[in-house]
Write an enzyme that holds these catalytic residues in place. Structure first.
Site, PDB file in Angstrom:
ATOM      1  N   PHE A   1       0.904  -1.211   0.042  1.00 35.65           N
ATOM      2  CA  PHE A   1       0.035   0.067   0.258  1.00 35.65           C
ATOM      3  C   PHE A   1       0.833   1.211  -0.075  1.00 35.65           C
ATOM      4  O   PHE A   1       1.982   1.099   0.174  1.00 35.65           O
ATOM      5  CB  PHE A   1      -0.806  -0.163   1.224  1.00 35.65           C
ATOM      6  CG  PHE A   1      -1.799  -1.245   1.424  1.00 35.65           C
ATOM      7  CD1 PHE A   1      -3.096  -1.210   0.666  1.00 35.65           C
ATOM      8  CD2 PHE A   1      -1.062  -2.280   2.140  1.00 35.65           C
ATOM      9  CE1 PHE A   1      -3.721  -2.568   1.072  1.00 35.65           C
ATOM     10  CE2 PHE A   1      -1.999  -3.550   2.071  1.00 35.65           C
ATOM     11  CZ  PHE A   1      -3.448  -3.382   1.641  1.00 35.65           C
TER      12      PHE A   1
ATOM     13  N   SER B   1      -6.757  -7.601  -1.740  1.00 33.56           N
ATOM     14  CA  SER B   1      -6.493  -6.748  -0.199  1.00 33.56           C
ATOM     15  C   SER B   1      -6.780  -5.554  -0.240  1.00 33.56           C
ATOM     16  O   SER B   1      -6.588  -4.583  -1.091  1.00 33.56           O
ATOM     17  CB  SER B   1      -4.720  -7.014  -0.110  1.00 33.56           C
ATOM     18  OG  SER B   1      -4.579  -8.533  -0.094  1.00 33.56           O
TER      19      SER B   1
ATOM     20  N   CYS C   1      -3.889  -4.998   6.740  1.00 33.04           N
ATOM     21  CA  CYS C   1      -4.399  -5.832   5.348  1.00 33.04           C
ATOM     22  C   CYS C   1      -5.331  -6.758   5.649  1.00 33.04           C
ATOM     23  O   CYS C   1      -4.827  -7.561   6.317  1.00 33.04           O
ATOM     24  CB  CYS C   1      -2.922  -6.226   4.937  1.00 33.04           C
ATOM     25  SG  CYS C   1      -2.955  -7.182   3.332  1.00 33.04           S
TER      26      CYS C   1
ATOM     27  N   THR D   1      -8.433  -9.526   3.726  1.00 34.39           N
ATOM     28  CA  THR D   1      -8.858 -10.085   2.491  1.00 34.39           C
ATOM     29  C   THR D   1     -10.141  -9.937   2.277  1.00 34.39           C
ATOM     30  O   THR D   1     -10.991 -10.460   3.059  1.00 34.39           O
ATOM     31  CB  THR D   1      -8.128 -11.428   2.390  1.00 34.39           C
ATOM     32  OG1 THR D   1      -6.605 -11.515   2.540  1.00 34.39           O
ATOM     33  CG2 THR D   1      -8.490 -12.239   1.085  1.00 34.39           C
TER      34      THR D   1
ATOM     35  N   ALA E   1      -9.375 -12.415  12.370  1.00 34.60           N
ATOM     36  CA  ALA E   1      -8.536 -13.464  13.152  1.00 34.60           C
ATOM     37  C   ALA E   1      -8.353 -12.940  14.738  1.00 34.60           C
ATOM     38  O   ALA E   1      -8.277 -11.756  14.623  1.00 34.60           O
ATOM     39  CB  ALA E   1      -7.085 -13.924  12.522  1.00 34.60           C
TER      40      ALA E   1
ATOM     41  N   HIS F   1       0.944  -4.654   7.506  1.00 32.91           N
ATOM     42  CA  HIS F   1       1.262  -5.380   8.651  1.00 32.91           C
ATOM     43  C   HIS F   1       1.506  -4.463  10.088  1.00 32.91           C
ATOM     44  O   HIS F   1       2.637  -3.932  10.184  1.00 32.91           O
ATOM     45  CB  HIS F   1       2.444  -6.167   8.472  1.00 32.91           C
ATOM     46  CG  HIS F   1       2.381  -7.225   7.351  1.00 32.91           C
ATOM     47  ND1 HIS F   1       3.421  -8.051   6.766  1.00 32.91           N
ATOM     48  CD2 HIS F   1       1.160  -7.544   6.771  1.00 32.91           C
ATOM     49  CE1 HIS F   1       2.775  -8.809   5.770  1.00 32.91           C
ATOM     50  NE2 HIS F   1       1.536  -8.580   5.811  1.00 32.91           N
TER      51      HIS F   1
ATOM     52  N   THR G   1       4.395  12.081   8.033  1.00 31.66           N
ATOM     53  CA  THR G   1       5.777  12.551   8.439  1.00 31.66           C
ATOM     54  C   THR G   1       6.088  12.843   9.777  1.00 31.66           C
ATOM     55  O   THR G   1       5.183  13.505  10.360  1.00 31.66           O
ATOM     56  CB  THR G   1       6.307  13.584   7.418  1.00 31.66           C
ATOM     57  OG1 THR G   1       6.325  13.294   6.329  1.00 31.66           O
ATOM     58  CG2 THR G   1       7.777  13.808   7.909  1.00 31.66           C
TER      59      THR G   1
END
Length: 262
Positions: free
Chosen positions: A58, A97, A104, A106, A122, A160, A206
C-alpha cells in the site's frame, strides 16, 4: 493457512463529531466495549510475532473513509467485518487486499449494489491492532493494494501492524492539528525518527519530533488531510495502529547480520 484465515480486522463503535471552536477540539465520544472482545481467549500469555512475507503493498494514501456496517461471528466459526464503501469497490474481486485502518485484510464477499464488502477476522488481529475499538457505525480508513500502474505518493506500507499507540494530545494550530502519540511497544520507538515515515491507522505521515523520555512522537495534519481520514475523529486516550518504515528494519537486520559475520 488459507487466504481467509490470514485476513485481519475487528470491531468496537465510536461515534463522535469533530469541530474547532475557539481553537479547541470538542469531540463527543460514545464508546462501548467491542462485542468481539468476548470471543478473544482470556489467556494472558505473550505470543511471538509470526514473520509474514510481503504479499501486498500500500502507499498509505487513504482512498476513502468507509463505515463499519456489521460485525460478529461468522458461520465458519470465525469473525466477519462488513464495511460500507464505494471507491475501493471499483474493480474489486474476491481475495483482493484492502487496508482497513492500516490492517491488510482479504475480501471474502462483496456487493457492489449494496456498496459493501466483507473481510474475515482473526483473533490475533484483534489482539494486535486497534480494530478492537470498532463497532457498527465506526468510520475507517480504506485503501486498496497498489497495482503496477499505481502512483507511489506515500511510502511503502505492508498493512502489517507493528503495534498500537495511544493518542496523548490533540492541539490545533490555526487550521492544522498537532497530534502526539505514545508508543505502547517501546521497542518500536527506535524505528521512528524525525522527518521519517510512519503509517498511523494506515495513513502515510511524516514524523515531526520524537520524545524518547516520553516514548512518544508527534505529527501535524493539515486541514485537507483532517477531512479525509479518521484520526481527527478520535479522542485522546484512544488507540491507533502503527506500522513503522520497513526500510529501518531491513537496515537493522543487515547491520546485525554483518556484525555476526565479522
Amino acid at each position: 493457512m488459507t487466504t481467509t484465515q490470514m485476513a485481519a480486522s475487528s470491531c468496537s463503535r465510536l461515534t463522535l463529531t469533530h469541530r474547532f471552536h475557539n481553537s479547541q477540539i470538542t469531540p463527543h465520544l460514545r464508546f462501548k466495549p467491542s462485542p468481539l472482545r468476548f470471543f478473544l481467549p482470556s489467556s494472558s500469555s505473550t505470543r511471538k510475532s509470526i514473520h509474514r512475507p510481503i504479499q501486498c503493498l500500500f502507499t498509505g494514501l487513504v482512498e476513502e473513509m468507509g463505515t463499519v456496517k456489521k460485525l460478529g461471528a461468522a458461520s465458519n466459526g470465525g469473525f466477519d467485518l462488513k464495511v460500507e464503501a464505494k471507491t475501493v469497490l471499483d474493480g474489486v474481486s474476491l481475495g483482493d487486499s484492502i487496508a482497513v485502518n492500516g490492517t491488510c485484510l482479504t475480501v471474502t464477499e462483496f456487493d457492489t449494489k449494496a456498496s459493501d464488502f466483507t473481510v474475515g477476522l482473526a483473533p490475533e488481529t484483534l489482539r494486535k491492532t486497534s480494530l478492537i475499538e470498532l463497532e457498527p457505525g465506526s468510520p475507517v480508513n480504506l485503501e486498496r493494494s497498489v497495482t503496477p500502474v499505481t502512483r507511489m505518493g506515500g511510502h511503502f506500507v505492508q498493512g502489517h501492524v507493528d503495534g498500537t499507540g495511544e493518542i496523548v494530545s490533540m492541539v490545533p494550530e490555526r487550521d492544522s492539528l498537532w497530534i502526539k502519540v505514545r508508543v505502547n511497544k517501546v521497542d518500536l520507538l527506535k524505528y521512528i525518527v524525525p522527518k521519517g515515515f510512519i503509517a498511523v491507522d494506515g495513513t502515510s505521515l511524516t514524523v515531526v519530533d520524537v520524545f524518547d523520555d516520553e516514548a512518544c512522537f508527534n505529527f501535524m495534519l493539515v486541514a485537507y488531510t483532517q477531512s479525509k481520514i479518521v484520526i481527527p475523529l478520535k479522542n485522546v486516550g484512544q488507540k491507533v495502529n502503527l506500522e513503522v518504515d520497513i526500510l529501518g528494519k531491513y537496515v537493522e537486520r543487515l547491520l546485525r547480520t554483518n556484525a555476526y559475520a565479522s
